[in-house]
Design an enzyme around this catalytic site. Structure first.
Site, PDB file in Angstrom:
ATOM      1  N   SER A  24     -16.184  14.231  16.347  1.00  0.00           N
ATOM      2  CA  SER A  24     -16.089  13.912  14.923  1.00  0.00           C
ATOM      3  C   SER A  24     -15.943  15.178  14.092  1.00  0.00           C
ATOM      4  O   SER A  24     -16.008  15.136  12.867  1.00  0.00           O
ATOM      5  CB  SER A  24     -17.344  13.152  14.480  1.00  0.00           C
ATOM      6  OG  SER A  24     -18.498  13.935  14.743  1.00  0.00           O
ATOM      7  N   ASN A 111     -30.037  12.684  15.070  1.00  0.00           N
ATOM      8  CA  ASN A 111     -30.067  11.419  14.315  1.00  0.00           C
ATOM      9  C   ASN A 111     -30.685  11.585  12.929  1.00  0.00           C
ATOM     10  O   ASN A 111     -30.146  11.092  11.939  1.00  0.00           O
ATOM     11  CB  ASN A 111     -30.815  10.348  15.112  1.00  0.00           C
ATOM     12  CG  ASN A 111     -30.124  10.037  16.428  1.00  0.00           C
ATOM     13  OD1 ASN A 111     -28.978  10.457  16.635  1.00  0.00           O
ATOM     14  ND2 ASN A 111     -30.790   9.322  17.320  1.00  0.00           N
ATOM     15  N   THR A 156      -5.877 -13.078 -24.135  1.00  0.00           N
ATOM     16  CA  THR A 156      -6.526 -13.820 -23.056  1.00  0.00           C
ATOM     17  C   THR A 156      -5.377 -14.495 -22.315  1.00  0.00           C
ATOM     18  O   THR A 156      -4.368 -14.850 -22.934  1.00  0.00           O
ATOM     19  CB  THR A 156      -7.515 -14.878 -23.576  1.00  0.00           C
ATOM     20  OG1 THR A 156      -6.800 -15.828 -24.378  1.00  0.00           O
ATOM     21  CG2 THR A 156      -8.642 -14.271 -24.410  1.00  0.00           C
ATOM     22  N   HIS A 157      -5.493 -14.626 -21.020  1.00  0.00           N
ATOM     23  CA  HIS A 157      -4.392 -15.173 -20.195  1.00  0.00           C
ATOM     24  C   HIS A 157      -3.102 -14.368 -20.376  1.00  0.00           C
ATOM     25  O   HIS A 157      -2.013 -14.894 -20.181  1.00  0.00           O
ATOM     26  CB  HIS A 157      -4.116 -16.647 -20.519  1.00  0.00           C
ATOM     27  CG  HIS A 157      -5.348 -17.485 -20.616  1.00  0.00           C
ATOM     28  ND1 HIS A 157      -5.895 -18.143 -19.533  1.00  0.00           N
ATOM     29  CD2 HIS A 157      -6.170 -17.734 -21.664  1.00  0.00           C
ATOM     30  CE1 HIS A 157      -6.994 -18.785 -19.916  1.00  0.00           C
ATOM     31  NE2 HIS A 157      -7.185 -18.546 -21.203  1.00  0.00           N
ATOM     32  N   SER A 278      13.772   7.972 -11.004  1.00  0.00           N
ATOM     33  CA  SER A 278      14.313   7.214  -9.888  1.00  0.00           C
ATOM     34  C   SER A 278      15.425   8.020  -9.235  1.00  0.00           C
ATOM     35  O   SER A 278      16.142   8.759  -9.912  1.00  0.00           O
ATOM     36  CB  SER A 278      14.861   5.875 -10.400  1.00  0.00           C
ATOM     37  OG  SER A 278      15.856   5.386  -9.525  1.00  0.00           O
ATOM     38  N   LYS A 284      15.516   5.752 -15.534  1.00  0.00           N
ATOM     39  CA  LYS A 284      14.152   5.314 -15.230  1.00  0.00           C
ATOM     40  C   LYS A 284      13.093   6.386 -15.488  1.00  0.00           C
ATOM     41  O   LYS A 284      13.294   7.556 -15.208  1.00  0.00           O
ATOM     42  CB  LYS A 284      14.046   4.890 -13.755  1.00  0.00           C
ATOM     43  CG  LYS A 284      14.745   3.595 -13.410  1.00  0.00           C
ATOM     44  CD  LYS A 284      14.202   2.377 -14.135  1.00  0.00           C
ATOM     45  CE  LYS A 284      12.834   1.984 -13.625  1.00  0.00           C
ATOM     46  NZ  LYS A 284      12.890   1.437 -12.266  1.00  0.00           N
ATOM     47  N   ASN A 286       9.217   6.156 -14.396  1.00  0.00           N
ATOM     48  CA  ASN A 286       8.314   5.240 -13.699  1.00  0.00           C
ATOM     49  C   ASN A 286       6.850   5.660 -13.803  1.00  0.00           C
ATOM     50  O   ASN A 286       6.538   6.845 -13.739  1.00  0.00           O
ATOM     51  CB  ASN A 286       8.714   5.148 -12.222  1.00  0.00           C
ATOM     52  CG  ASN A 286      10.065   4.479 -12.047  1.00  0.00           C
ATOM     53  OD1 ASN A 286      10.444   3.614 -12.833  1.00  0.00           O
ATOM     54  ND2 ASN A 286      10.795   4.895 -11.023  1.00  0.00           N
ATOM     55  N   GLU A 291       0.296   3.465 -11.010  1.00  0.00           N
ATOM     56  CA  GLU A 291       0.550   2.559  -9.878  1.00  0.00           C
ATOM     57  C   GLU A 291      -0.218   3.001  -8.638  1.00  0.00           C
ATOM     58  O   GLU A 291      -0.781   2.182  -7.908  1.00  0.00           O
ATOM     59  CB  GLU A 291       2.047   2.513  -9.556  1.00  0.00           C
ATOM     60  CG  GLU A 291       2.851   1.710 -10.546  1.00  0.00           C
ATOM     61  CD  GLU A 291       4.352   1.805 -10.294  1.00  0.00           C
ATOM     62  OE1 GLU A 291       5.007   0.764 -10.292  1.00  0.00           O
ATOM     63  OE2 GLU A 291       4.863   2.922 -10.083  1.00  0.00           O
ATOM     64  N   TYR A 318     -30.665   4.207  15.765  1.00  0.00           N
ATOM     65  CA  TYR A 318     -29.365   4.860  15.727  1.00  0.00           C
ATOM     66  C   TYR A 318     -28.427   4.284  16.781  1.00  0.00           C
ATOM     67  O   TYR A 318     -28.824   3.989  17.910  1.00  0.00           O
ATOM     68  CB  TYR A 318     -29.506   6.380  15.950  1.00  0.00           C
ATOM     69  CG  TYR A 318     -28.157   7.080  15.919  1.00  0.00           C
ATOM     70  CD1 TYR A 318     -27.608   7.514  14.720  1.00  0.00           C
ATOM     71  CD2 TYR A 318     -27.411   7.258  17.087  1.00  0.00           C
ATOM     72  CE1 TYR A 318     -26.359   8.115  14.678  1.00  0.00           C
ATOM     73  CE2 TYR A 318     -26.164   7.856  17.050  1.00  0.00           C
ATOM     74  CZ  TYR A 318     -25.638   8.277  15.841  1.00  0.00           C
ATOM     75  OH  TYR A 318     -24.393   8.864  15.813  1.00  0.00           O
ATOM     76  N   GLN A 323     -21.404   6.996  13.362  1.00  0.00           N
ATOM     77  CA  GLN A 323     -20.570   8.178  13.130  1.00  0.00           C
ATOM     78  C   GLN A 323     -19.362   7.839  12.256  1.00  0.00           C
ATOM     79  O   GLN A 323     -18.840   8.713  11.562  1.00  0.00           O
ATOM     80  CB  GLN A 323     -20.116   8.737  14.483  1.00  0.00           C
ATOM     81  CG  GLN A 323     -19.221   9.945  14.396  1.00  0.00           C
ATOM     82  CD  GLN A 323     -19.089  10.628  15.744  1.00  0.00           C
ATOM     83  OE1 GLN A 323     -20.042  11.190  16.268  1.00  0.00           O
ATOM     84  NE2 GLN A 323     -17.910  10.529  16.332  1.00  0.00           N
ATOM     85  N   LYS A 326     -18.810   8.317   7.992  1.00  0.00           N
ATOM     86  CA  LYS A 326     -18.333   9.447   7.202  1.00  0.00           C
ATOM     87  C   LYS A 326     -16.858   9.349   6.856  1.00  0.00           C
ATOM     88  O   LYS A 326     -16.421   9.833   5.808  1.00  0.00           O
ATOM     89  CB  LYS A 326     -18.648  10.752   7.936  1.00  0.00           C
ATOM     90  CG  LYS A 326     -20.138  11.068   7.890  1.00  0.00           C
ATOM     91  CD  LYS A 326     -20.542  12.248   8.740  1.00  0.00           C
ATOM     92  CE  LYS A 326     -20.727  11.925  10.211  1.00  0.00           C
ATOM     93  NZ  LYS A 326     -21.613  10.781  10.495  1.00  0.00           N
TER      94      LYS A 326
END
Ligand code: ARG
Length: 458
Positions: A24, A111, A156-157, A278, A284, A286, A291, A318, A323, A326
């Protein structure tokens, strides 16, 4: 190098594929500062309690400090065969100080060591994220102040609903980020608990002084159960949950940045430095940054699910599965931090098209509720008023007029309670500024909210 520190009971060498599979180090090397700081505190405690000599304690601490300098300077050799950061440091310590290095691990296990390192890492990361959320809130408050008089449709909506102040809209995000920051603060309290002394799982028979270690490492609390301490990852799950919520808020903000910068809305323009072009369509511009923030939210939600799933069937205490924690934790911290940072840079540069917002905020029968409220003030029950205004909207639609563009006679055909003063009552800014209650969108209420939020931030 690279002789296994646990080779004693084995007769065969570890298979290469297993070394690669279990290592690791690529992920946990970033814990080195905490690992060394924790080990130094452990050594000092061992010496102070007489478990090792003062001289041994000093040479261990010196060796550990040297290793920190080596890793800081990137002159340290990492090697997959040594599994993880803890083994790397211990093995290098042996090269530097010789046999005494073998005393470092007295009354300790990897541990409780890894639990300590991760808690130290996360409490710092949380403090840093809280700082950055504070900066983000301050910027939103600045925007609210700068544009305090700009009106915008509230939705709303995703249908125009009622006009609000743009400042009120910005302040909604301040509330969200404030809650995120509170959650991180609460998570930090439960992270800030010292597990060392739990050893592998059962504690240790040596006369250690856990309180002293906690004091050296500035932990206000000690873990209360050794089995729990080595296998508890609740604090990471709590963080991932807080991080997921915060990413969800950033994603909603992003969605609005994207929508508002379309030609269809035309409410804002993103700074050129934060947009991309683009490769085929020359016109464009963007909104890739919002996003990507929206997209990265999914990644952090995934980490939360990953860790809940990782934990759900683990027997005490443990297990090596842990492991994997992380991978999720570090990526969530990095991703969230990067998304907050990019907004801190982007927000001051957005251009607000106030006219376009205000035009939208006074059309689309957006003052219909206010006309109903007007009728209620004249004594009509709300449901009945709602019905009359529905008819007025119908009339307006038929004649291509907004409510405030209908004549008094036309309005009175829907309800005889309408008087000449209705036109003032329906003016957009009037409708906004009447909502003076706490949490409302009136200029006075928003200014109070701004002041309260600024005060909260200190
Ligand atoms: N690299 C391990 C982890 O991150 C450290 C603890 C190893 N403990 C063990 N019993 N193999 O969890």
């Amino acid at each position: 190098m690279a002789d296994k520190l646990w080779k004693g009971r084995f007769t065969e060498k570890t298979a290469k594929v297993v070394e690669r599979f279990t290592a690791s180090i690529d992920v946990d090397k970033r814990l080195y500062r905490f690992d060394i700081e924790g080990s130094i505190a452990h050594c000092r405690m061992l010496a102070r309690t007489g478990i090792i000599s003062e001289a041994d304690g000093d040479s261990l601490v010196q060796g550990l400090n040297q290793i920190r300098r080596e890793i800081d300077a990137a002159s340290f050799q990492f090697d997959e065969q040594l599994e993880d950061i803890h083994m790397h440091i211990e093995s290098r310590l042996f090269e530097i100080v010789g046999k005494v290095a073998q005393k470092l691990h007295t009354a300790r296990s990897r541990n409780d060591q890894v639990a300590l390192d991760v808690r130290m890492y996360l409490r710092d990361a949380l403090a840093e994220l809280i700082r950055r959320l504070g900066r983000l809130q301050r910027l939103l408050i600045e925007l609210a102040k700068t544009h305090i008089d700009v009106l915008v449709p509230g939705y709303t909506h995703l249908q125009r609903a009622q006009p609000v102040l743009l400042a009120h809209h910005f302040m909604a995000y301040v509330e969200m980020f404030h809650r995120d920051s509170e959650r991180m603060g609460e998570c930090r309290v439960r992270t800030n608990v010292m597990p060392l002394g739990s050893a592998a799982l059962a504690g240790t028979p040596f006369p250690i002084d856990r309180a002293y270690v906690a004091e050296l490492l500035e932990f206000p609390a000690l873990s209360a159960n050794s089995l729990d301490a080595v296998s508890d990852r609740d604090f990471i799950i709590e963080f991932l949950s807080a991080a997921a919520l915060c990413m969800m808020h950033l994603s909603r903000l992003s969605e609005e940045m994207i929508l508002w910068s379309t030609a269809e809305f035309g409410f804002i323009e993103l700074p050129d430095a934060f947009a991309t072009g683009s490769s085929i369509m020359p016109q464009k511009k963007n909104p890739d940054v919002p996003e990507l923030v929206r997209g990265k939210a999914g990644r952090v939600f995934g980490h939360l699910m990953a860790l809940l799933t990782l934990m759900k069937a683990l027997p005490l205490s443990y297990n090596r599965d842990l492991q994997e924690d992380k991978v999720a934790l570090f990526d969530a911290v990095d991703t969230l931090g990067a998304c907050i940072d990019v907004y801190i840079q982007l927000l001051p540069g957005i251009r607000i098209h106030a006219q376009r917002m205000e035009q939208a905020a006074s059309t689309g029968y957006i003052n219909a509720t206010d006309l109903a409220d007007y009728l209620v003030r004249q004594g009509l029950p709300f449901r009945e008023a709602h019905h009359c205004v529905g008819q007025a909207v119908r009339l307006g639609l038929d004649r291509g007029k907004e409510l405030h563009e209908l004549s008094l006679a036309e309005l009175q055909s829907c309800s005889p309670l309408v008087k000449e003063d209705v036109f003032d009552y329906l003016a957009t800014r009037e409708t906004v500024n009447r909502r003076t209650g706490p949490g409302g969108t009136a200029r006075s209420a928003v200014l109070a909210a701004i002041q309260a939020a600024a005060q909260r931030l200190g």
